[in-house]
Design an enzyme around this catalytic site. Structure first.
Site, PDB file in Angstrom:
ATOM      1  N   ARG A 185      -2.919  10.299   3.636  1.00 48.05           N
ATOM      2  CA  ARG A 185      -3.267  10.036   4.797  1.00 48.05           C
ATOM      3  C   ARG A 185      -4.823   9.328   4.604  1.00 48.05           C
ATOM      4  NH1 ARG A 185      -1.849  15.726   7.111  1.00 48.05           N
ATOM      5  NH2 ARG A 185       0.485  14.948   7.723  1.00 48.05           N
TER       6      ARG A 185
ATOM      7  N   GLU B  62       3.192   9.792   7.821  1.00 50.02           N
ATOM      8  CA  GLU B  62       2.222  10.579   7.353  1.00 50.02           C
ATOM      9  C   GLU B  62       1.396  11.443   8.508  1.00 50.02           C
ATOM     10  OE1 GLU B  62       0.823  10.614   4.268  1.00 50.02           O
ATOM     11  OE2 GLU B  62       2.174   9.001   3.272  1.00 50.02           O
ATOM     12  N   GLY B  63       2.183  11.994   9.267  1.00 47.92           N
ATOM     13  CA  GLY B  63       1.974  12.586  10.657  1.00 47.92           C
ATOM     14  C   GLY B  63       1.776  11.552  11.665  1.00 47.92           C
ATOM     15  N   THR B  64       2.475  11.659  12.610  1.00 50.57           N
ATOM     16  CA  THR B  64       2.293  10.632  13.963  1.00 50.57           C
ATOM     17  C   THR B  64       1.005  10.918  14.838  1.00 50.57           C
ATOM     18  OG1 THR B  64       3.244  12.370  15.523  1.00 50.57           O
ATOM     19  CG2 THR B  64       4.952  11.132  14.234  1.00 50.57           C
TER      20      THR B  64
ATOM     21  N   THR C 210      10.469  14.773   4.558  1.00 42.62           N
ATOM     22  CA  THR C 210      11.375  14.409   6.009  1.00 42.62           C
ATOM     23  C   THR C 210      12.600  14.651   5.671  1.00 42.62           C
ATOM     24  OG1 THR C 210       9.302  12.953   6.334  1.00 42.62           O
ATOM     25  CG2 THR C 210      11.503  12.702   7.834  1.00 42.62           C
TER      26      THR C 210
ATOM     27  N   ARG D 252       0.904  -1.085  -0.007  1.00 44.35           N
ATOM     28  CA  ARG D 252      -0.102   0.036   0.089  1.00 44.35           C
ATOM     29  C   ARG D 252       0.737   1.124  -0.039  1.00 44.35           C
ATOM     30  NH1 ARG D 252       0.106   3.866   2.762  1.00 44.35           N
ATOM     31  NH2 ARG D 252      -0.075   2.713   4.543  1.00 44.35           N
ATOM     32  N   SER D 253       2.236   1.290   0.774  1.00 43.61           N
ATOM     33  CA  SER D 253       2.811   2.556   0.761  1.00 43.61           C
ATOM     34  C   SER D 253       3.361   2.717  -0.586  1.00 43.61           C
ATOM     35  CB  SER D 253       4.163   2.153   1.564  1.00 43.61           C
ATOM     36  OG  SER D 253       3.727   1.985   2.949  1.00 43.61           O
TER      37      SER D 253
ATOM     38  N   GLY E  49      11.090  16.088  10.896  1.00 43.14           N
ATOM     39  CA  GLY E  49      10.206  14.827  10.616  1.00 43.14           C
ATOM     40  C   GLY E  49       8.749  15.691  11.034  1.00 43.14           C
TER      41      GLY E  49
ATOM     42  N   LEU F 202       0.058  15.279   1.607  1.00 45.89           N
ATOM     43  CA  LEU F 202       0.062  14.396   2.714  1.00 45.89           C
ATOM     44  C   LEU F 202      -1.423  14.138   2.925  1.00 45.89           C
ATOM     45  CD1 LEU F 202       3.130  15.581   4.974  1.00 45.89           C
ATOM     46  CD2 LEU F 202       2.834  13.608   3.583  1.00 45.89           C
TER      47      LEU F 202
HETATM   48  C1  LIG Z   1       8.688   3.582   6.759  1.00 43.68           C
HETATM   49  C2  LIG Z   1       8.657   4.850   6.650  1.00 43.68           C
HETATM   50  C3  LIG Z   1       8.435   5.445   5.236  1.00 43.68           C
HETATM   51  C4  LIG Z   1       8.418   6.924   5.426  1.00 43.68           C
HETATM   52  N1  LIG Z   1       8.373   7.397   4.055  1.00 43.68           N
HETATM   53  C5  LIG Z   1       8.373   8.960   3.858  1.00 43.68           C
HETATM   54  C6  LIG Z   1       8.279   9.418   2.687  1.00 43.68           C
HETATM   55  O1  LIG Z   1       8.133   8.697   1.647  1.00 43.68           O
HETATM   56  N2  LIG Z   1       8.327  10.520   2.513  1.00 43.68           N
HETATM   57  C7  LIG Z   1       8.564  11.468   3.721  1.00 43.68           C
HETATM   58  O2  LIG Z   1       8.933  12.571   3.259  1.00 43.68           O
HETATM   59  N3  LIG Z   1       8.810  10.970   4.946  1.00 43.68           N
HETATM   60  C8  LIG Z   1       8.512   9.607   5.078  1.00 43.68           C
HETATM   61  N4  LIG Z   1       8.858   9.001   6.097  1.00 43.68           N
HETATM   62  C9  LIG Z   1       9.067   9.881   7.349  1.00 43.68           C
HETATM   63  C10 LIG Z   1       7.782  10.216   8.345  1.00 43.68           C
HETATM   64  O3  LIG Z   1       6.987  11.097   7.739  1.00 43.68           O
HETATM   65  C11 LIG Z   1       8.518  10.747   9.768  1.00 43.68           C
HETATM   66  O4  LIG Z   1       9.144   9.878  10.320  1.00 43.68           O
HETATM   67  C12 LIG Z   1       7.361  11.384  10.415  1.00 43.68           C
HETATM   68  O5  LIG Z   1       6.887  12.570  10.224  1.00 43.68           O
HETATM   69  C13 LIG Z   1       7.955  11.626  12.084  1.00 43.68           C
HETATM   70  O6  LIG Z   1       9.269  12.522  11.911  1.00 43.68           O
HETATM   71  P1  LIG Z   1      10.332  12.056  12.682  1.00 43.68           P
HETATM   72  O7  LIG Z   1      10.702  10.324  12.367  1.00 43.68           O
HETATM   73  O8  LIG Z   1      11.486  12.810  12.455  1.00 43.68           O
HETATM   74  O9  LIG Z   1       9.971  12.105  14.234  1.00 43.68           O
HETATM   75  P2  LIG Z   1       9.919  13.423  14.952  1.00 43.68           P
HETATM   76  O10 LIG Z   1       9.362  14.529  14.574  1.00 43.68           O
HETATM   77  O11 LIG Z   1      11.303  13.564  15.623  1.00 43.68           O
HETATM   78  O12 LIG Z   1       8.960  12.514  16.374  1.00 43.68           O
HETATM   79  C14 LIG Z   1       9.534  11.968  17.563  1.00 43.68           C
HETATM   80  C15 LIG Z   1       8.581  11.777  18.269  1.00 43.68           C
HETATM   81  O13 LIG Z   1       8.159  13.134  19.024  1.00 43.68           O
HETATM   82  C16 LIG Z   1       6.635  13.298  18.807  1.00 43.68           C
HETATM   83  N5  LIG Z   1       6.510  14.697  18.630  1.00 43.68           N
HETATM   84  C17 LIG Z   1       7.068  15.443  17.691  1.00 43.68           C
HETATM   85  N6  LIG Z   1       6.420  16.742  17.722  1.00 43.68           N
HETATM   86  C18 LIG Z   1       5.656  16.703  18.760  1.00 43.68           C
HETATM   87  C19 LIG Z   1       5.140  17.800  19.471  1.00 43.68           C
HETATM   88  N7  LIG Z   1       4.770  19.015  19.037  1.00 43.68           N
HETATM   89  N8  LIG Z   1       4.313  17.377  20.299  1.00 43.68           N
HETATM   90  C20 LIG Z   1       4.169  16.028  20.903  1.00 43.68           C
HETATM   91  N9  LIG Z   1       5.089  15.191  20.455  1.00 43.68           N
HETATM   92  C21 LIG Z   1       5.627  15.493  19.534  1.00 43.68           C
HETATM   93  C22 LIG Z   1       6.344  12.539  17.545  1.00 43.68           C
HETATM   94  O14 LIG Z   1       4.818  12.225  17.690  1.00 43.68           O
HETATM   95  C23 LIG Z   1       7.146  11.432  17.839  1.00 43.68           C
HETATM   96  O15 LIG Z   1       6.492  10.532  18.704  1.00 43.68           O
HETATM   97  C24 LIG Z   1       8.507   7.717   6.401  1.00 43.68           C
HETATM   98  C25 LIG Z   1       8.629   7.279   7.738  1.00 43.68           C
HETATM   99  C26 LIG Z   1       8.993   5.598   7.892  1.00 43.68           C
HETATM  100  C27 LIG Z   1       9.076   5.033   9.116  1.00 43.68           C
END
Ligand SMILES: Cc1cc2nc3c(=O)[nH]c(=O)nc-3n(C[C@H](O)[C@H](O)[C@H](O)COP(=O)(O)OP(=O)(O)OC[C@H]3O[C@@H](n4cnc5c(N)ncnc54)[C@H](O)[C@@H]3O)c2cc1C
Lengths: 393, 260
Positions: free
Chosen positions: A252, A372-374, A141, A99-100, A146, A248
């Site tokens: 989503r 796609e947004g945690t 990202t 799906r991804s 992220g 996104l």
């Molecule tokens: C398998 C996989 C495929 C992906 N594919 C793509 C892609 O094709 N293109 C792309 O651009 N990205 C992609 N991503 C990246 C993904 O979108 C990011 O990992 C995601 O947005 C989170 O960013 P980060 O990993 O830097 O975590 P961070 O932003 O560092 O977050 C770490 C933790 O902190 C929390 N957090 C962050 N900010 C806040 C806040 N303000 N308040 C409270 N909690 C907070 C987060 O929810 C998380 O729990 C992919 C990721 C994975 C794992």
């Protein structure tokens, strides 16, 4: 409603099919059959090996009409939001990685070009991407940015008519197999998007290894080392961070359905297992503790499906707000991962084996929870919608 | 050239198929109805001929209850041009003789050059309808093919036999049947699914075919199912522990069961 031979599934119990049109059912059926025939038999091996024949799959999915299926024109199938959601659900019932591949191709890379690109960019890329001949990726990202892409470091500098891109993108699905990358970069004039052919000098996309989730999906780093692009490479209609966030939102929406596919596969596997498996001299499914698990999971799956369909009908009326997509993504992924983990307990030791799809789905959903947004970010989006107070910083 | 493909809706072989003890026919509620896989291969064979030639049209034909229209829709979504549904309550329970008579009436006079069927359905499994149909239509018959090619007024292919295949050929018009070894069916594409809705689909009753109703259906069939017995529950197999004679023991077991 149900067949006389076997008990109804959770979604049959909810009578979901009655909410779908004949066309939607037929599209779901063809994707389901494709997954049964061409994908499911190989998934455990792909997952274990951490590799998959993505190019071949892209061409097959393209021939089916699944790539950019919700877009109009340029060789895209022009299907409804519901049909797109159901296709995502069936693909993710096979594996979130499949799906991804389709989400990133259709809802991120193709959608970016379709919604914000010039006519030349659309003509050049969309038909080839719809057929699966060209694979796209979407680089937003970065290693250090992220959840907060507005802090991105990737920078595009103007040099005469050209642009020169420098920076690193991280966790980019399809990166190493893409012919085209949609890359978002800061400029003196705000965030802009660029259509980067991956054979441009200075562009490289090393694959990220050692993943324990989405192993049947290619994830890469994008390295942009003085990548020189003509002015025509910039997406003319994307003038701020709003543009990638719009993409996104599309992807989503697919996840709102997709995650339920993973959950459905786990629940059906666990239900069948519990009916067959005897513990203490009777089927595991005949114990009240198991039935409570199954009943609760069925409820969440069915409720999630009703929510997904509701959002799809809103989308078809062009009345779907981004925070409503957050409701669906947060709820359905959260419940899907709960279901996957609960199903894993029902399978006992078999629950940790790739002989069954459950642990694979549970592991995959860890990624789906984050990308796609945690779930935290979607919680904050909903919180802001309810209170009017942003709590991101 | 005009090709007719016969399709039948059958209970999905993935499901738990059962017989209804009261009517002694398949309990159609026991498994999801689907287009018989062998018929999907027949449709595929027809579509490959269509794609290889000019001016070839493919018509999918089924005789079955109202829901059987789904099998036709699938054939249309795969790429057939039109469909004919013979649907009449009095047909329920028809046997191969009756089915072939009704199908012959539906096909006759429509100038089909080639009729393609599956060699047998996965529910009834008489494997008789294609041959009966050829006889009734006065066409040549070429059954059990794994490949089908049309050229210069004849149809040819590899006909499966007990220990291999023979190259066989027949003049058109002909009825051919294909086995489960013939080309893998394509998946309907999304566009095909949407286009299928706009393709002509004709529904015919027995009266419209000019057939008397009084001879149709299970009450009047040439063959009767007198009794049905459920498959016995699976019993534990025989375990042969190898003490050096296992090979002989297995061979003796197979010989006793007349399998070798
Ligand atoms: C398998 C996989 C495929 C992906 N594919 C793509 C892609 O094709 N293109 C792309 O651009 N990205 C992609 N991503 C990246 C993904 O979108 C990011 O990992 C995601 O947005 C989170 O960013 P980060 O990993 O830097 O975590 P961070 O932003 O560092 O977050 C770490 C933790 O902190 C929390 N957090 C962050 N900010 C806040 C806040 N303000 N308040 C409270 N909690 C907070 C987060 O929810 C998380 O729990 C992919 C990721 C994975 C794992």
């Amino acid at each position: 409603m149900a067949r006389t031979g076997t008990p109804p599934t959770a979604l049959e119990l909810f009578g979901i099919d009655g909410l779908l049109s004949d066309d939607e059912l037929a599209i779901r059926q063809t994707v389901r059959e494709y997954c049964d025939g061409k994908i499911r038999p190989h998934l455990a091996d792909w997952f274990e090996a951490g590799s998959l024949p993505a190019r071949e799959l892209a061409r097959e999915l393209g021939s089916l009409g699944a790539l950019g299926m919700h877009l109009e024109g340029y060789g895209c199938a022009g299907m409804s939001a519901t049909a797109y959601g159901l296709a995502c659900l069936e693909l993710e019932a096979a594996d979130s990685g499949i799906r991804s591949l389709v989400s990133v191709q259709g809802s991120l890379a193709m959608y970016a070009i379709w919604a914000y690109g010039s006519e030349e960019q659309k003509q050049e890329w969309l038909p080839r991407m719809a057929s699966g001949e060209a694979i796209g990726c979407f680089g937003l990202t970065e290693p250090d940015h992220g959840s907060n892409p507005s802090g991105m470091r990737t920078y595009a500098k103007q040099d005469g008519d050209d642009w020169i891109l420098n920076g690193t993108k991280m966790w980019i699905t399809n990166g190493s197999i893409a012919q085209v990358a949609v890359v978002w970069a800061a400029t003196d004039d705000g965030v802009r998007g660029f259509v980067v052919p991956t054979d441009t000098p200075g562009f490289s996309a090393p694959e990220i290894k050692k993943k324990l989730s989405l192993r049947a999906s290619v994830t890469s780093e994008l390295v942009l080392d003085s990548v020189r692009l003509p002015a025509s490479a910039m997406l003319p209609e994307a003038t701020s961070l709003r543009a990638p966030l719009g993409c996104l939102n599309e992807a989503r929406f697919g996840i709102v359905f997709g995650a339920l596919g993973a959950a459905r596969e786990c629940l059906e596997t666990a239900t069948a297992y519990a009916r067959e498996r005897e513990v203490f001299d009777k089927p595991l499914a005949g114990f009240q503790l198991t039935q409570e698990k199954l009943a609760n999971m069925a409820l969440e799956l069915g409720k999630g499906m009703l929510l997904a369909l509701h959002l799809a009908r809103l989308k078809e009326q062009h009345a779907l707000a981004p925070e409503q997509v957050s409701l669906g993504k947060l709820n359905n992924v959260r419940e899907a991962i709960r279901i996957a983990r609960e199903c894993r307990t029902i399978l006992g030791a078999n629950g940790i084996s790739l002989e069954y799809p459950v642990i694979r789905h549970a592991n995959n959903l860890e990624s789906v929870l984050t990308y796609e947004g945690t779930s935290e970010v979607h919680t904050l989006v909903i919180g802001q919608a309810l209170t009017g107070l942003p709590a991101f910083r | 050239m005009k090709i007719a493909v016969l399709v039948k809706q059958v209970p999905d072989t993935y499901g738990d198929r059962r017989m209804d003890p009261a009517t002694r026919t398949v309990d159609r509620g026991s498994a999801d109805p689907v287009i018989d896989e062998i018929n999907e291969r027949a449709v595929e064979a027809a579509l490959q001929i269509k794609e290889a030639g000019d001016g070839v049209t493919v018509t999918a034909v089924t005789m079955g209850p109202v829901r059987a229209v789904e099998a036709l829709r699938k054939a249309l979504a795969m790429g057939a041009d039109s469909a004919v549904h013979i649907c009449d309550d009095t047909l329920a329970g028809s046997d191969a003789m009756q089915t072939s008579e009704v199908l012959a009436a539906a096909l006759a006079g429509r100038d089909f050059d080639l009729v393609i069927a599956g060699n047998e359905s996965t529910d009834g499994r008489t494997a008789a309808v294609p041959a009966m149909l050829a006889e009734r239509l006065g066409m040549a018959q070429l059954t059990f093919l794994r490949t089908v090619t049309v050229s210069g007024g004849s149809v040819s292919g590899e006909r499966m036999t007990g220990n291999g295949y023979v190259e066989a050929q027949a003049p058109l018009p002909a009825v051919v049947s294909v086995t489960e070894q013939s080309a893998e069916p394509r998946f309907p594409k999304f566009r095909g699914i949407m286009a299928a809705k706009k393709k002509p689909l004709q529904t015919l009753t027995l009266a419209e075919l000019g057939l008397p109703g009084g001879e149709a259906g299970g009450e009047n069939s040439w063959s009767r199912v007198l009794d049905v017995t459920a498959r016995p529950a699976r019993t534990a197999g025989t375990v042969v522990t190898d003490d050096g004679t296992a090979g002989t023991q297995v061979a003796e077991y197979l010989a006793a069961a007349k399998l070798i």
